[in-house]
Each structure stands twice: as C-alpha cells, then as structure tokens.
Scaffold this active site. Structure first.
Site, PDB file in Angstrom:
ATOM      1  N   ASP A  58      50.843  25.103  20.486  1.00 36.59           N
ATOM      2  CA  ASP A  58      50.645  23.646  20.436  1.00 36.59           C
ATOM      3  C   ASP A  58      51.963  22.880  20.356  1.00 36.59           C
ATOM      4  O   ASP A  58      51.990  21.675  20.552  1.00 36.59           O
ATOM      5  CB  ASP A  58      49.745  23.288  19.241  1.00 36.59           C
ATOM      6  CG  ASP A  58      50.269  23.882  17.946  1.00 36.59           C
ATOM      7  OD1 ASP A  58      51.331  23.458  17.471  1.00 36.59           O
ATOM      8  OD2 ASP A  58      49.624  24.810  17.404  1.00 36.59           O
ATOM      9  N   GLU A  79      53.688  32.722  23.456  1.00 34.36           N
ATOM     10  CA  GLU A  79      52.274  32.403  23.191  1.00 34.36           C
ATOM     11  C   GLU A  79      51.417  33.332  24.048  1.00 34.36           C
ATOM     12  O   GLU A  79      51.658  33.463  25.244  1.00 34.36           O
ATOM     13  CB  GLU A  79      52.041  30.923  23.525  1.00 34.36           C
ATOM     14  CG  GLU A  79      50.593  30.504  23.672  1.00 34.36           C
ATOM     15  CD  GLU A  79      49.766  30.628  22.389  1.00 34.36           C
ATOM     16  OE1 GLU A  79      50.172  30.080  21.353  1.00 34.36           O
ATOM     17  OE2 GLU A  79      48.705  31.297  22.441  1.00 34.36           O
ATOM     18  N   ASP A 135      53.686  31.693  14.013  1.00 35.96           N
ATOM     19  CA  ASP A 135      52.675  30.651  13.802  1.00 35.96           C
ATOM     20  C   ASP A 135      51.392  31.082  14.485  1.00 35.96           C
ATOM     21  O   ASP A 135      51.072  30.636  15.584  1.00 35.96           O
ATOM     22  CB  ASP A 135      53.192  29.324  14.393  1.00 35.96           C
ATOM     23  CG  ASP A 135      52.152  28.222  14.269  1.00 35.96           C
ATOM     24  OD1 ASP A 135      51.249  28.354  13.430  1.00 35.96           O
ATOM     25  OD2 ASP A 135      52.244  27.242  15.030  1.00 35.96           O
TER      26      ASP A 135
HETATM   27  N1  AG3 Z   1      48.030  28.518  12.652  1.00 39.04           N
HETATM   28  C1  AG3 Z   1      47.409  28.825  11.400  1.00 39.04           C
HETATM   29  C2  AG3 Z   1      45.978  28.425  11.353  1.00 39.04           C
HETATM   30  C3  AG3 Z   1      45.194  28.987  10.238  1.00 39.04           C
HETATM   31  C4  AG3 Z   1      43.951  28.206  10.048  1.00 39.04           C
HETATM   32  N2  AG3 Z   1      42.926  28.935   9.399  1.00 39.04           N
HETATM   33  C5  AG3 Z   1      41.681  28.434   9.261  1.00 39.04           C
HETATM   34  N3  AG3 Z   1      41.401  27.213   9.585  1.00 39.04           N
HETATM   35  N4  AG3 Z   1      40.765  29.209   8.755  1.00 39.04           N
HETATM   36  C6  AG3 Z   1      48.050  27.155  13.037  1.00 39.04           C
HETATM   37  C7  AG3 Z   1      48.687  26.877  14.332  1.00 39.04           C
HETATM   38  C8  AG3 Z   1      49.278  25.528  14.320  1.00 39.04           C
HETATM   39  N5  AG3 Z   1      50.432  25.427  15.118  1.00 39.04           N
END
Ligand code: AG3
Length: 286
Positions: free
Chosen positions: A86, A106, A155
């Site tokens: 993102d 990604e 991430d």
């Molecule tokens: N990455 C971590 C998201 C974790 C969310 N977990 C959940 N909602 N259960 C986020 C990516 C943002 N760049």
C-alpha cells in the site's frame, strides 16, 4: 439503508464498520482483497477479512513500524520493505533524507494496483525514483538476495496465509544475513492482548539471529484490541534509544516523537513476565 463490514478480531469478538460503498472486491492469486469506504475510518484495505490499513488511522502503524528502526540507525541509506504494497511504510522511509534506495518486495501485484487506484495518497510514495518495486514472495527474495541493507521493515499480514513464511526462523536468518553490520529490522507481531505468544516466540527467534531483539508497541485503533506489537532485531544500535533532537527536525510525523519512541519500549508486567519465562534472549529485558 446502511451496510456493514465486520472483522472477527478474536474468536467471538467482532468490530463492525458502517460501509458507504464497496470500491473493490476480488480474489487475487494469494488472497481475498477488498477496498471499502467506511463511515468512520475512510477508505479501508481489507485482506482475507482482516483490516490492513485505513486512511484515518494508518499513520499510527506506519510511523511506528518505520521510524523506530530508521531513527535507531545512524545513517540509513538502503532500505528493504517486505510486504507493504500500500506504500505507507515507503512513504515514512522516504522522509529520511539519507535514504538513497528502497526495494519494496510485495507478493501480490493486485495490492499495488488497488491501492494505487483507490488509496492514491498512501501509494504516492511508490512512484518516487528512489523506489524499486519487486513483485515476488519476500521469503524467496531475501533468501536469494545478494544486496545489503541498513534497515528492513517487514510489513506483512498476520502469520496465516501468504505471510506465514515471514514468521519462520529461516526468514529471520536470511534477514540477518542481508543486513549490513549495524543494521536493524522490524516486523509486526500481532495483538499483545489476544496472541502474546506470537510476540514472545518472535522475540525468542529473532534473538537467535540478532544480538539485540526487543519488543515494542503502538496503538492502532482498527487492529484487534487497538494495541499492536512489533519486534525489532538489531546487529548493533540500541533500538529503544530515541534519536537526538536534530535528527527529527524537519521530519513531519503525527504519532512518532522521541517520547513515543522511548515509551513504546515500556512493557506491561504480564508481558515482561512472559518474556522472562521464555528465557532471557541475548539482549535480556523485553
Ligand atoms: N499489516 C499488518 C496488518 C495486521 C492487521 N491484523 C488484523 N486486522 N487482524 C498492515 C499493512 C499496512 N501497510
């Protein structure tokens, strides 16, 4: 008429969002992707039913996963971002004037496309000439990587589905290898309320490959329990030490400050006890 989306944040516990419109919903090769316009948090990216990022609260997470390792490094020039299609982490990385190059790896090209089109303010940083986009599985990329980095930010989604490999010891081992001496990496390790075991295990594993392995936290209103864990591995610098004031001058943030950096390493007693029981990692403490 009002429509709703709900995420089951923990078994039997749901967070429900009022939804104005569904902008995209598709099955990609890796996961189910949706972008919806919510009543309270603006546009929201959802993967496999889990809210990843919203226009309104993305800065809490993106600033804390990024600036803690970036400011702990004396002069970060080359940065690796695994996941993060993102663009939120890349935007924060590029705020640091020393950065010369960012490789973003990604796995799912559809995430890049969806956010470019529907959350353009977040994805804008990906068009910066210092950014090199790679569509590949991060595990494979890092295992075969012959480049070296000062900082790596992982991430990813939660440790199920396409991201599972990003929580395995072999991945931390390859990350340790691709970082320069003195390099650091961070990774999200879930809710300290609902799955503190994920965080404890991650600290232990990271501690096997890095002389310093620490847990820290930040608030993220739309994630389960609204409070999130991160692990940082360091080949040298103490990640809990905020930078000198002159380093932060001219870098505009909304959550991150030298004080929130320091405070993020203050752990509640139950986590300290769980980490201690797990056996002191080489760095000790949290
Ligand atoms: N990455 C971590 C998201 C974790 C969310 N977990 C959940 N909602 N259960 C986020 C990516 C943002 N760049």
């Amino acid at each position: 008429m009002r429509f709703r989306f709900e995420e089951e944040q923990a078994p039997g516990l749901w967070l429900t969002y009022g939804v104005r419109s569904v902008l995209r919903q598709e099955k990609t090769a890796y996961q189910e992707l949706a972008v919806v316009e919510t009543e309270t948090f603006g546009r929201t990216l959802i993967l496999d039913g889990a809210v990843q990022t919203t226009e309104r609260d993305e800065f809490f997470y993106h600033e804390m996963i990024t600036h803690v390792p970036m400011f702990s490094h004396p002069r970060p020039r080359r940065v690796l971002v695994v996941g993060g299609g993102d663009g939120g982490v890349v935007r924060e990385v590029l705020k640091h004037p020393t950065v010369e190059r960012v490789d973003l790896v990604e796995i799912d090209a559809r995430v890049l496309e969806a956010t470019r089109e529907l959350m353009p303010r977040l994805a804008a940083a990906l068009a910066d000439p210092r950014v090199n986009l790679v569509v590949q599985d991060g595990v494979e990329f890092v295992a075969a990587c012959e480049e070296a980095y000062d900082v790596a930010v992982v991430d990813s989604t939660d440790p199920v589905g396409p991201a599972a490999g990003l929580y395995r010891p072999e991945f931390y081992a390859s990350l340790a290898r691709v970082l320069y001496p003195g390099g650091l990496f961070t990774c999200q390790v879930e809710s300290p309320v609902f799955c503190p075991d994920v965080l404890v295990r991650a600290r232990g594993t990271v501690g096997e490959y890095f002389p310093v392995a620490r847990i820290y936290w930040g608030p993220v209103p739309t994630y389960p329990a609204g409070w999130w864990g991160f692990v940082v591995g360091s080949h040298g610098p103490d990640p809990s030490r905020p930078p000198d004031g002159d380093r932060t001058e001219g870098i505009t943030t909304r959550y991150y400050t030298r004080e929130t950096h320091r405070a993020a390493f203050a752990l509640p007693r139950y986590l300290q006890e769980m980490l201690a029981r797990d056996g002191a990692a080489p760095s000790g403490g949290g």
